[in-house]
Design a protein around this motif. Structure first.
Motif, PDB file in Angstrom:
ATOM      1  N   SER A  37      57.888  35.495  42.143  1.00 30.83           N
ATOM      2  CA  SER A  37      56.485  35.098  42.028  1.00 30.83           C
ATOM      3  C   SER A  37      56.100  35.129  40.557  1.00 30.83           C
ATOM      4  CB  SER A  37      55.582  36.052  42.820  1.00 30.83           C
ATOM      5  OG  SER A  37      55.609  37.349  42.246  1.00 30.83           O
ATOM      6  N   CYS A  38      54.840  34.818  40.280  1.00 29.39           N
ATOM      7  CA  CYS A  38      54.341  34.887  38.905  1.00 29.39           C
ATOM      8  C   CYS A  38      53.639  36.210  38.630  1.00 29.39           C
ATOM      9  CB  CYS A  38      53.388  33.730  38.641  1.00 29.39           C
ATOM     10  SG  CYS A  38      51.836  33.836  39.562  1.00 29.39           S
ATOM     11  N   PHE A  39      53.570  37.096  39.639  1.00 32.15           N
ATOM     12  CA  PHE A  39      52.894  38.393  39.557  1.00 32.15           C
ATOM     13  C   PHE A  39      51.376  38.246  39.416  1.00 32.15           C
ATOM     14  CE2 PHE A  39      56.974  39.884  39.667  1.00 32.15           C
ATOM     15  CZ  PHE A  39      57.141  41.230  39.373  1.00 32.15           C
ATOM     16  N   GLY A  40      50.874  37.023  39.598  1.00 27.07           N
ATOM     17  CA  GLY A  40      49.441  36.797  39.474  1.00 27.07           C
ATOM     18  C   GLY A  40      48.624  37.515  40.522  1.00 27.07           C
ATOM     19  N   CYS A  41      49.183  37.693  41.712  1.00 26.68           N
ATOM     20  CA  CYS A  41      48.439  38.374  42.774  1.00 26.68           C
ATOM     21  C   CYS A  41      48.287  39.863  42.474  1.00 26.68           C
ATOM     22  CB  CYS A  41      49.122  38.158  44.124  1.00 26.68           C
ATOM     23  SG  CYS A  41      49.009  36.446  44.705  1.00 26.68           S
ATOM     24  N   GLN A  42      49.312  40.458  41.870  1.00 22.29           N
ATOM     25  CA  GLN A  42      49.173  41.854  41.462  1.00 22.29           C
ATOM     26  C   GLN A  42      48.107  41.980  40.375  1.00 22.29           C
ATOM     27  OE1 GLN A  42      52.802  44.302  41.056  1.00 22.29           O
ATOM     28  NE2 GLN A  42      53.946  42.471  41.687  1.00 22.29           N
ATOM     29  N   LEU A  43      48.064  41.011  39.470  1.00 28.51           N
ATOM     30  CA  LEU A  43      47.026  41.029  38.434  1.00 28.51           C
ATOM     31  C   LEU A  43      45.640  40.909  39.064  1.00 28.51           C
ATOM     32  CD1 LEU A  43      48.605  38.808  35.637  1.00 28.51           C
ATOM     33  CD2 LEU A  43      48.180  41.274  35.550  1.00 28.51           C
ATOM     34  N   GLN A  44      45.545  40.136  40.145  1.00 26.76           N
ATOM     35  CA  GLN A  44      44.262  39.973  40.805  1.00 26.76           C
ATOM     36  C   GLN A  44      43.736  41.300  41.355  1.00 26.76           C
ATOM     37  OE1 GLN A  44      42.596  37.340  39.818  1.00 26.76           O
ATOM     38  NE2 GLN A  44      42.054  36.654  41.868  1.00 26.76           N
ATOM     39  N   ILE A  45      44.638  42.177  41.744  1.00 24.13           N
ATOM     40  CA  ILE A  45      44.203  43.488  42.235  1.00 24.13           C
ATOM     41  C   ILE A  45      43.446  44.234  41.140  1.00 24.13           C
ATOM     42  CG2 ILE A  45      44.977  45.740  43.083  1.00 24.13           C
ATOM     43  CD1 ILE A  45      47.355  44.317  44.352  1.00 24.13           C
ATOM     44  N   THR A  46      43.937  44.124  39.915  1.00 31.41           N
ATOM     45  CA  THR A  46      43.279  44.829  38.805  1.00 31.41           C
ATOM     46  C   THR A  46      41.972  44.162  38.395  1.00 31.41           C
ATOM     47  OG1 THR A  46      44.404  43.576  37.048  1.00 31.41           O
ATOM     48  CG2 THR A  46      45.554  45.492  37.952  1.00 31.41           C
ATOM     49  N   ASN A  47      41.736  42.934  38.844  1.00 32.40           N
ATOM     50  CA  ASN A  47      40.522  42.218  38.461  1.00 32.40           C
ATOM     51  C   ASN A  47      39.287  42.635  39.246  1.00 32.40           C
ATOM     52  OD1 ASN A  47      41.698  40.712  36.443  1.00 32.40           O
ATOM     53  ND2 ASN A  47      42.177  38.969  37.761  1.00 32.40           N
ATOM     54  N   VAL A  48      39.457  43.535  40.196  1.00 37.52           N
ATOM     55  CA  VAL A  48      38.299  44.003  40.952  1.00 37.52           C
ATOM     56  C   VAL A  48      37.739  45.249  40.263  1.00 37.52           C
ATOM     57  CG1 VAL A  48      39.725  45.355  42.566  1.00 37.52           C
ATOM     58  CG2 VAL A  48      37.469  44.525  43.297  1.00 37.52           C
ATOM     59  N   GLU A  49      37.452  45.104  38.960  1.00 29.97           N
ATOM     60  CA  GLU A  49      37.104  46.252  38.115  1.00 29.97           C
ATOM     61  C   GLU A  49      35.988  47.113  38.687  1.00 29.97           C
ATOM     62  OE1 GLU A  49      37.018  43.128  36.653  1.00 29.97           O
ATOM     63  OE2 GLU A  49      38.357  43.119  34.913  1.00 29.97           O
ATOM     64  N   ALA A  50      34.977  46.476  39.246  1.00 28.91           N
ATOM     65  CA  ALA A  50      33.810  47.220  39.715  1.00 28.91           C
ATOM     66  C   ALA A  50      34.146  48.173  40.846  1.00 28.91           C
ATOM     67  CB  ALA A  50      32.719  46.243  40.162  1.00 28.91           C
ATOM     68  N   HIS A  51      35.237  47.888  41.565  1.00 28.04           N
ATOM     69  CA  HIS A  51      35.585  48.709  42.726  1.00 28.04           C
ATOM     70  C   HIS A  51      36.965  49.342  42.607  1.00 28.04           C
ATOM     71  CE1 HIS A  51      32.128  46.830  44.684  1.00 28.04           C
ATOM     72  NE2 HIS A  51      32.616  45.659  44.332  1.00 28.04           N
ATOM     73  N   LEU A  52      37.698  49.063  41.506  1.00 28.22           N
ATOM     74  CA  LEU A  52      39.091  49.498  41.421  1.00 28.22           C
ATOM     75  C   LEU A  52      39.228  51.013  41.501  1.00 28.22           C
ATOM     76  CD1 LEU A  52      41.988  48.580  41.124  1.00 28.22           C
ATOM     77  CD2 LEU A  52      41.724  48.695  38.638  1.00 28.22           C
ATOM     78  N   VAL A  53      38.362  51.752  40.797  1.00 30.34           N
ATOM     79  CA  VAL A  53      38.436  53.216  40.831  1.00 30.34           C
ATOM     80  C   VAL A  53      38.214  53.728  42.248  1.00 30.34           C
ATOM     81  CG1 VAL A  53      37.399  55.352  40.012  1.00 30.34           C
ATOM     82  CG2 VAL A  53      37.763  53.472  38.420  1.00 30.34           C
ATOM     83  N   ASP A  54      37.239  53.146  42.951  1.00 27.68           N
ATOM     84  CA  ASP A  54      36.983  53.556  44.326  1.00 27.68           C
ATOM     85  C   ASP A  54      38.175  53.252  45.221  1.00 27.68           C
ATOM     86  OD1 ASP A  54      34.452  54.432  43.689  1.00 27.68           O
ATOM     87  OD2 ASP A  54      33.492  52.535  44.204  1.00 27.68           O
ATOM     88  N   VAL A  55      38.797  52.081  45.008  1.00 24.99           N
ATOM     89  CA  VAL A  55      39.955  51.705  45.813  1.00 24.99           C
ATOM     90  C   VAL A  55      41.122  52.644  45.554  1.00 24.99           C
ATOM     91  CG1 VAL A  55      41.685  49.914  46.222  1.00 24.99           C
ATOM     92  CG2 VAL A  55      39.281  49.279  45.954  1.00 24.99           C
ATOM     93  N   LEU A  56      41.446  52.856  44.275  1.00 19.51           N
ATOM     94  CA  LEU A  56      42.573  53.719  43.934  1.00 19.51           C
ATOM     95  C   LEU A  56      42.311  55.164  44.336  1.00 19.51           C
ATOM     96  CD1 LEU A  56      43.593  52.309  40.430  1.00 19.51           C
ATOM     97  CD2 LEU A  56      44.563  51.793  42.676  1.00 19.51           C
ATOM     98  N   GLY A  57      41.032  55.537  44.424  1.00 20.90           N
ATOM     99  CA  GLY A  57      40.699  56.893  44.831  1.00 20.90           C
ATOM    100  C   GLY A  57      41.014  57.171  46.294  1.00 20.90           C
ATOM    101  N   GLN A  58      41.252  56.120  47.074  1.00 21.36           N
ATOM    102  CA  GLN A  58      41.546  56.295  48.494  1.00 21.36           C
ATOM    103  C   GLN A  58      43.037  56.343  48.777  1.00 21.36           C
ATOM    104  OE1 GLN A  58      39.145  53.667  51.113  1.00 21.36           O
ATOM    105  NE2 GLN A  58      38.246  52.919  49.207  1.00 21.36           N
ATOM    106  N   ILE A  59      43.844  56.028  47.767  1.00 19.20           N
ATOM    107  CA  ILE A  59      45.287  55.966  47.967  1.00 19.20           C
ATOM    108  C   ILE A  59      46.018  56.716  46.859  1.00 19.20           C
ATOM    109  CG2 ILE A  59      45.197  53.751  49.186  1.00 19.20           C
ATOM    110  CD1 ILE A  59      45.937  52.362  46.598  1.00 19.20           C
TER     111      ILE A  59
END
Length: 264
Positions: free
Chosen positions: A27-49
């Motif tokens: 792949s181009c790894f673009g989808c993994q980059l998209q995960i990091t683009n949810v800046e406003a919620h990324l900390v909350d998301v990573l805090g659950q896992i």
């Protein structure tokens, strides 16, 4: 309570956070980059896992034990196939993200006649080609519990699917075609202009964003189970769009789909 796939939720109350690994295949790894683009919620998301391994962010080896495996990319080598089978064996939940993982995507365009192709390119086939296999979606190798479609994925769509994987949900996965979403959005149909658009056979779920931005759908979410290809070809003819153009456009994201190949 079980999730949409009949599994018990991975996260309940104050229990330990589910251990997650994120792996990338062809792949181009673009989808993994998209995960990091949810800046406003990324900390909350990573805090659950508990992210134990993320190929894009670290060169550390993958751990032996984890609960959730997130996979981007198509399976194109024997090594990748072994990795996917290992992830399936060890993970309680496997999530495929992006067109390459869910439909074989762009790598899948090379699937037809794949075995013969190296000999057409090389006079002496390199040994490295011996590990290569015809590109295929992750779901063609192992059972997948959740999918996040599109190319690239929508960040919030990923968050929604991850929530369902962690906590369980009875939310239905849409199978309708994109045309219904266009009608609800009151966007003008491209076929009225004699322009090909794959929304009439593509699985809905993205809100027809490309069409909203003035671009015809290129089918990155894959064929809808409700798609009627013969009817779509007839519709193309009525609007002056060659059916051959329609079939050729479908191959970008559906080359390995058995329906397109005349299968079931």
């Amino acid at each position: 309570m079980t999730n949409a796939n009949g599994q018990r939720p991975l996260r309940r109350g104050p229990a330990a956070a589910p251990r997650v690994v994120v792996a990338g295949l062809a792949s181009c790894f673009g989808c993994q980059l998209q995960i990091t683009n949810v800046e406003a919620h990324l900390v909350d998301v990573l805090g659950q896992i508990d992210v134990r391994y993320w190929q894009l962010a670290s060169s550390d080896p993958m751990p032996e034990e984890f609960d959730v495996a997130v996979v981007e990319g198509a399976v194109t080598t024997e090594e990748a196939e072994r990795l996917v089978r290992t992830l399936r064996e060890r993970a309680r939940v496997l999530v495929a993200i992006g067109a390459c993982a869910t439909t074989a995507g762009i790598p899948g365009m090379a699937a037809a006649g794949f075995i013969e192709r190296p000999r057409q390119v090389y006079e002496h086939v390199p040994a490295a080609c011996g590990d290569m296999i015809a590109p295929r979606a992750v779901g063609a190798v192992v059972d997948v519990d959740f999918e996040v479609r599109s190319c690239p994925i929508d960040s919030l769509d990923f968050v929604d699917v991850l929530q369902r994987a962690l906590y369980g949900s009875n939310k239905a996965v849409p199978t309708r075609t994109m045309c219904g979403d266009c009608k609800r959005n009151e966007t003008e149909c491209f076929f009225g202009k004699g322009t090909l658009c794959l929304g009439l056979v593509t699985r809905a779920g993205c809100g027809a964003r490309c069409v909203n931005l003035g671009r015809p759908c290129n089918g990155c979410r894959g064929l809808s189970p409700d798609a009627n290809l013969e009817s779509a070809r007839a519709a193309c003819g009525r609007y002056g769009v060659p059916a051959s153009d329609f079939d050729r456009a479908l191959e970008m994201f559906n080359q390995t789909n058995p329906v397109l190949r005349g299968g079931e």
